[in-house]
Design a protein around this motif. Structure first.
Motif: not given
Length: 241
Positions: A193-197, A232-236
């Motif tokens: 996943s990506i966190k932020g960018d 993309w993972n909303e939880e992350d």
């Protein structure tokens, strides 16, 4: 979310479980070997005590034989004293008797010393034998436990592999090949996943347009740096308050 992307995410979850279970399975022989080495150490100590006991017992037997011989010599020389005809012969026999008695005294001291050592090492040997028996029992129990764990892990792996095969059959072959190639390169982590960018695989920042596309989760997009598939993972990305 794109169906293919969702399938790959689910496939990776299964592969992660399989890798984890296989890692645990591979560790079991090492655990058993450690237990075996611990038991062998106890056996070696017990054998060392036994060998010391046997050697001391042999030394005592030798001393007792020497003592008996010297006592016989004292008796023999004492009898011969009455048969000698010159002072020179008499004095020579008296000297031999004195030497023999001196040897007897030293041998008796040595025997007492050996008896004390034998008693001590016998206690040590008995203690080591008890430890070996306890160690054998622990090893037998651990061996049974590990065999049970091994069977359980193999059963779980088999279930996951069946589930994986079913899921993999529904994934487009060329996409599956891409996934498996990346997964092999990164030990099962083909998707991140990506966190932020930030890519959570290589932790480098991604261009805004790439981030925007990934957020849609509509198509397969790879990180330009590490080549992992991004999603993309909303939880992350939940902002902590």
């Amino acid at each position: 979310m794109n169906t293919s992307l969702n399938q790959l995410i689910e496939l990776q979850k299964i592969d992660t479980q399989i890798i984890s279970l296989r890692t645990k399975l591979d560790e079991l022989p090492k655990k058993l070997n450690e237990q075996k080495q611990a038991l062998n150490t106890l056996i070696a100590k017990c054998d060392a005590a036994r060998q010391t006991f046997e050697q001391l017992s042999k030394d005592r037997h030798t001393c007792e034989m020497n003592l008996k011989e010297d006592e016989e010599n004292v008796k023999k020389f004492s009898v011969q004293l009455y048969a000698v005809k010159t002072n020179e012969q008499y004095n020579a026999l008296k000297h031999e008797i004195a030497l023999a008695k001196e040897k007897i005294s030293k041998t008796e001291d040595k025997i007492l010393e050996l008896m004390d050592k034998i008693d001590n090492i016998k206690r040590v040997w008995d203690e080591e034998k008890k430890k070996v028996e306890e160690g054998k029992q622990r090893f037998a129990e651990e061996e049974k436990k590990i065999h049970r764990e091994e069977a359980e892990l193999k059963e779980q792996i088999a279930r996951y592999e069946t589930e994986r095969a079913t899921l993999a059959n529904n994934i487009e072959p060329s996409l599956l090949n891409v996934y498996q190639r990346i997964s092999k390169r990164y030990n099962g982590l083909a998707l991140v996943s990506i966190k932020g960018d930030v890519c959570q695989g290589c932790f480098l920042r991604l261009p805004p347009q790439v981030v925007n596309e990934v957020k849609k989760n509509e198509r397969i997009i790879k990180c330009e740096n590490c080549a992992r598939i991004l999603y993309w993972n909303e939880e992350d990305n939940v902002v902590q308050k």
